[in-house]
Write an enzyme that holds these catalytic residues in place. Structure first.
Site, PDB file in Angstrom:
ATOM      1  N   HIS A 181       0.851  -1.192   0.000  1.00  0.00           N
ATOM      2  CA  HIS A 181       0.000   0.000   0.000  1.00  0.00           C
ATOM      3  C   HIS A 181       0.887   1.244   0.000  1.00  0.00           C
ATOM      4  O   HIS A 181       2.094   1.163   0.188  1.00  0.00           O
ATOM      5  CB  HIS A 181      -0.826   0.073   1.289  1.00  0.00           C
ATOM      6  CG  HIS A 181      -1.679  -1.095   1.596  1.00  0.00           C
ATOM      7  ND1 HIS A 181      -3.026  -1.108   1.381  1.00  0.00           N
ATOM      8  CD2 HIS A 181      -1.382  -2.300   2.174  1.00  0.00           C
ATOM      9  CE1 HIS A 181      -3.540  -2.250   1.799  1.00  0.00           C
ATOM     10  NE2 HIS A 181      -2.560  -2.994   2.271  1.00  0.00           N
ATOM     11  N   ASP A 193      -3.497   2.470  -4.832  1.00  0.00           N
ATOM     12  CA  ASP A 193      -2.140   2.312  -4.311  1.00  0.00           C
ATOM     13  C   ASP A 193      -1.600   0.889  -4.500  1.00  0.00           C
ATOM     14  O   ASP A 193      -2.393  -0.037  -4.611  1.00  0.00           O
ATOM     15  CB  ASP A 193      -2.095   2.714  -2.826  1.00  0.00           C
ATOM     16  CG  ASP A 193      -3.051   1.922  -1.929  1.00  0.00           C
ATOM     17  OD1 ASP A 193      -4.229   1.794  -2.289  1.00  0.00           O
ATOM     18  OD2 ASP A 193      -2.610   1.445  -0.870  1.00  0.00           O
ATOM     19  N   HIS A 244      -2.534  -2.980  -3.392  1.00  0.00           N
ATOM     20  CA  HIS A 244      -3.910  -2.770  -2.940  1.00  0.00           C
ATOM     21  C   HIS A 244      -4.830  -2.575  -4.143  1.00  0.00           C
ATOM     22  O   HIS A 244      -5.959  -3.065  -4.154  1.00  0.00           O
ATOM     23  CB  HIS A 244      -3.947  -1.556  -2.010  1.00  0.00           C
ATOM     24  CG  HIS A 244      -5.151  -1.481  -1.146  1.00  0.00           C
ATOM     25  ND1 HIS A 244      -5.414  -0.396  -0.354  1.00  0.00           N
ATOM     26  CD2 HIS A 244      -6.179  -2.336  -0.924  1.00  0.00           C
ATOM     27  CE1 HIS A 244      -6.543  -0.586   0.312  1.00  0.00           C
ATOM     28  NE2 HIS A 244      -7.024  -1.763  -0.015  1.00  0.00           N
ATOM     29  N   GLU A 292       2.426  -0.816   4.431  1.00  0.00           N
ATOM     30  CA  GLU A 292       2.236   0.540   3.922  1.00  0.00           C
ATOM     31  C   GLU A 292       3.593   1.183   3.676  1.00  0.00           C
ATOM     32  O   GLU A 292       4.496   1.079   4.512  1.00  0.00           O
ATOM     33  CB  GLU A 292       1.481   1.405   4.946  1.00  0.00           C
ATOM     34  CG  GLU A 292       0.068   0.980   5.212  1.00  0.00           C
ATOM     35  CD  GLU A 292      -0.946   1.566   4.227  1.00  0.00           C
ATOM     36  OE1 GLU A 292      -0.535   2.281   3.285  1.00  0.00           O
ATOM     37  OE2 GLU A 292      -2.143   1.294   4.414  1.00  0.00           O
TER      38      GLU A 292
END
Length: 190
Positions: free
Chosen positions: A35, A166, A156, A117
């Site tokens: 992400h 993303d 994602h 992330e």
């Protein structure tokens, strides 16, 4: 293997999020989802991402925060622009990163995935340090869970098409896969 037993990466700074739950009993950990996030959007550094994942975001600090302040989300890991890694949820638990999602016909990707992330934005290139930390961490995770193979590293946007974009076009998938194959890849940042 320690990682498979503890779910914690020793090189990551621990910042526990309340936004997680148990994985279903029959869930195998077999997918890694990449992400990106920046808070406020397009701005890097600062405590907002950690505050957001820990339900401590002050909605009055930025107009954008008012729209997301009530959300309860998390990821297993965050890799900052300088390569620092922050862990919010044990890899053994179900983080709330994927939302409504599907991979190879299997729904609810949170049940069987690990979410990482990258501090960034769709159109902003990621840093060398982020790629090095991501590749080394992905290799460590794949060693602990052999069910996660290079073809089970996804974005994602791939598991939630039309809803998420993303990690975005700035993420260099060939570079990432090349680092995974490199015998001289860098170790994760302490």
């Amino acid at each position: 293997m320690t990682l498979r037993r503890t779910g914690r990466l020793p090189q990551a700074r621990w910042c526990p999020s309340p936004n997680f739950g148990p994985r279903p009993d029959n869930a195998d950990i077999s997918l890694l989802v990449v992400h990106n996030i920046s808070l406020p959007p397009g701005q890097f550094g600062g405590p907002a991402i950690e505050q957001f994942f820990c339900n401590r975001l002050d909605a009055n600090e930025h107009p954008y925060f008012q729209a997301i302040a009530g959300l309860q989300v998390s990821a297993h890991l965050l890799i900052r622009r300088d390569g620092e890694m922050v862990q919010f949820v044990s890899l053994l638990d179900r983080a709330w990163h994927a939302g409504c999602s599907c991979f190879e016909g299997r729904h609810e990707c949170n049940d069987f995935s690990i979410g990482i992330e990258l501090e960034g934005a769709d159109e902003v290139p990621f840093t060398d340090s982020q790629y090095a930390t991501l590749a080394a961490t992905a290799c460590e995770i794949m060693a602990a869970w052999p069910e996660i193979t290079p073809d089970r590293l996804t974005g994602h946007s791939d598991i939630a098409p039309g809803r998420k974009t993303d990690p975005g076009p700035a993420f260099d998938w060939p570079r990432f896969h090349g680092l995974l194959a490199s015998p001289h890849r860098s170790a994760p940042q302490p």
